[in-house]
Scaffold this motif. Structure first.
Motif, PDB file in Angstrom:
ATOM      1  N   THR A   6      37.133  34.202  36.716  1.00  0.00           N
ATOM      2  CA  THR A   6      38.587  34.182  36.555  1.00  0.00           C
ATOM      3  C   THR A   6      39.066  35.588  36.259  1.00  0.00           C
ATOM      4  OG1 THR A   6      38.448  31.958  35.671  1.00  0.00           O
ATOM      5  CG2 THR A   6      40.483  33.139  35.246  1.00  0.00           C
ATOM      6  N   CYS A   7      40.043  36.048  37.029  1.00  0.00           N
ATOM      7  CA  CYS A   7      40.570  37.395  36.843  1.00  0.00           C
ATOM      8  C   CYS A   7      41.184  37.528  35.447  1.00  0.00           C
ATOM      9  CB  CYS A   7      41.621  37.681  37.910  1.00  0.00           C
ATOM     10  SG  CYS A   7      42.508  39.226  37.628  1.00  0.00           S
ATOM     11  N   TYR A   8      40.817  38.602  34.763  1.00  0.00           N
ATOM     12  CA  TYR A   8      41.343  38.783  33.404  1.00  0.00           C
ATOM     13  C   TYR A   8      42.826  39.101  33.441  1.00  0.00           C
ATOM     14  CZ  TYR A   8      42.445  43.760  32.982  1.00  0.00           C
ATOM     15  OH  TYR A   8      43.053  44.974  33.073  1.00  0.00           O
ATOM     16  N   HIS A   9      43.302  39.602  34.582  1.00  0.00           N
ATOM     17  CA  HIS A   9      44.685  40.073  34.675  1.00  0.00           C
ATOM     18  C   HIS A   9      45.631  38.965  35.148  1.00  0.00           C
ATOM     19  CE1 HIS A   9      47.786  43.106  34.967  1.00  0.00           C
ATOM     20  NE2 HIS A   9      48.061  42.688  36.186  1.00  0.00           N
ATOM     21  N   CYS A  10      45.345  38.345  36.306  1.00  0.00           N
ATOM     22  CA  CYS A  10      46.275  37.338  36.856  1.00  0.00           C
ATOM     23  C   CYS A  10      45.744  35.922  36.705  1.00  0.00           C
ATOM     24  CB  CYS A  10      46.577  37.640  38.322  1.00  0.00           C
ATOM     25  SG  CYS A  10      45.207  37.285  39.447  1.00  0.00           S
ATOM     26  N   GLN A  11      44.568  35.768  36.145  1.00  0.00           N
ATOM     27  CA  GLN A  11      43.945  34.465  35.890  1.00  0.00           C
ATOM     28  C   GLN A  11      43.538  33.713  37.152  1.00  0.00           C
ATOM     29  OE1 GLN A  11      43.573  34.311  32.667  1.00  0.00           O
ATOM     30  NE2 GLN A  11      45.111  35.874  32.270  1.00  0.00           N
ATOM     31  N   VAL A  32      36.971  44.053  41.970  1.00  0.00           N
ATOM     32  CA  VAL A  32      38.413  43.987  42.204  1.00  0.00           C
ATOM     33  C   VAL A  32      38.820  42.556  42.542  1.00  0.00           C
ATOM     34  CG1 VAL A  32      40.269  44.817  43.701  1.00  0.00           C
ATOM     35  CG2 VAL A  32      38.427  46.367  43.024  1.00  0.00           C
ATOM     36  N   CYS A  33      39.797  42.029  41.809  1.00  0.00           N
ATOM     37  CA  CYS A  33      40.334  40.693  42.079  1.00  0.00           C
ATOM     38  C   CYS A  33      41.110  40.729  43.393  1.00  0.00           C
ATOM     39  CB  CYS A  33      41.240  40.280  40.927  1.00  0.00           C
ATOM     40  SG  CYS A  33      42.366  38.921  41.326  1.00  0.00           S
ATOM     41  N   PRO A  34      40.793  39.847  44.358  1.00  0.00           N
ATOM     42  CA  PRO A  34      41.496  39.892  45.643  1.00  0.00           C
ATOM     43  C   PRO A  34      42.965  39.455  45.527  1.00  0.00           C
ATOM     44  CG  PRO A  34      39.820  38.153  45.626  1.00  0.00           C
ATOM     45  CD  PRO A  34      39.702  38.870  44.316  1.00  0.00           C
ATOM     46  N   SER A  35      43.324  38.726  44.483  1.00  0.00           N
ATOM     47  CA  SER A  35      44.725  38.280  44.364  1.00  0.00           C
ATOM     48  C   SER A  35      45.636  39.392  43.863  1.00  0.00           C
ATOM     49  CB  SER A  35      44.839  37.094  43.398  1.00  0.00           C
ATOM     50  OG  SER A  35      44.034  36.041  43.840  1.00  0.00           O
ATOM     51  N   CYS A  36      45.241  40.087  42.800  1.00  0.00           N
ATOM     52  CA  CYS A  36      46.160  41.070  42.211  1.00  0.00           C
ATOM     53  C   CYS A  36      45.642  42.499  42.337  1.00  0.00           C
ATOM     54  CB  CYS A  36      46.434  40.728  40.737  1.00  0.00           C
ATOM     55  SG  CYS A  36      45.025  41.035  39.661  1.00  0.00           S
ATOM     56  N   THR A  37      44.470  42.687  42.950  1.00  0.00           N
ATOM     57  CA  THR A  37      43.827  43.992  43.126  1.00  0.00           C
ATOM     58  C   THR A  37      43.507  44.736  41.817  1.00  0.00           C
ATOM     59  OG1 THR A  37      45.798  45.383  43.403  1.00  0.00           O
ATOM     60  CG2 THR A  37      44.962  44.303  45.386  1.00  0.00           C
TER      61      THR A  37
HETATM   62 ZN   LIG Z   1      43.776  39.097  39.539  1.00  0.00          ZN
END
Ligand SMILES: [Zn+2]
Ligand SMILES: [Zn+2]
Length: 203
Positions: A6-11, A32-37
């Motif tokens: 789970t992305c720490y930034h955008c979840q 790198v999270c593909p949703s929020c980069t």
């Molecule tokens: Zn993210």
């Protein structure tokens, strides 16, 4: 095999095994999270430790491989784009932030954590602009800017000091001449101010 994290930034959930490494100027890059980069270099230590505790062997193997090839001080492509901007900053989180701020300006970025390292990298990369965080140890004491300008080939390098001191015009004037720098930038660095400076100094 998938490893959903789970992305720490955008979840958002994403598969860590297909995510790419970030190119932050740090010793241990993250994914790198593909949703929020967002990578998770700036996540809490707890998050990072938790991530690696459950990470599969494959990811640990890639991490080791990545470590062997990464150059944290010169992130991204070589040869570097011109102009080269060298940033001296000892704080990991600030290096990551600075890279984000300056990353879109199209210059080549090189990072140093200490004054000695910066001199070494300046000789190697001949930066057009050097941005020095004034909290780096020995920056004032070493008469750093003057030392840099006595180096062959670096006399034309512009030097900006990143500081949260020197609020008034007269304080700035005094600091500019005492430290022999060309400009004082207010911390935190913002893209517009840095972009204008780069344009103004290098045009
Ligand atoms: Zn993210
Ligand atoms: Zn990162």
């Amino acid at each position: 095999m998938t490893t959903i994290t789970t992305c720490y930034h955008c979840q958002s959930p994403y598969d860590a095994l297909v995510a790419s490494w970030c190119d932050c100027p740090v010793g241990d890059p993250t994914l790198v999270c593909p949703s929020c980069t967002s990578c998770f270099c700036l996540a809490t230590t707890g998050y990072k430790e938790g991530f690696w505790q459950v990470a599969p062997d494959e990811l640990w193997r890639r991490r080791a491989e990545r470590d062997a090839t990464a150059d944290e001080l010169v992130p991204g492509a070589t040869p570097l784009s011109r102009p080269v901007v060298l940033v001296i900053c000892s704080d990991l989180a600030e290096r990551v932030e600075t890279k984000r701020v300056l990353g879109g300006l199209g210059c080549g970025l090189v990072f140093a954590a200490t004054v000695d390292q910066s001199l070494e990298l300046a000789r190697k990369f001949r930066p057009a602009l050097l941005i020095a965080d004034d909290r780096v140890d020995d920056l004032e004491g070493s008469r750093f800017a003057r030392a840099l300008r006595t180096e062959t080939g670096l006399a034309g390098t512009k030097i900006a000091l990143l500081s949260s001191l020197y609020r008034t015009a007269s304080q700035r004037e005094e600091a500019l001449s005492r430290l022999a720098v060309d400009r004082i930038l207010t911390r935190p660095l913002v893209a517009d101010e840095a972009g204008h400076l780069i344009e103004a100094l290098l045009s």
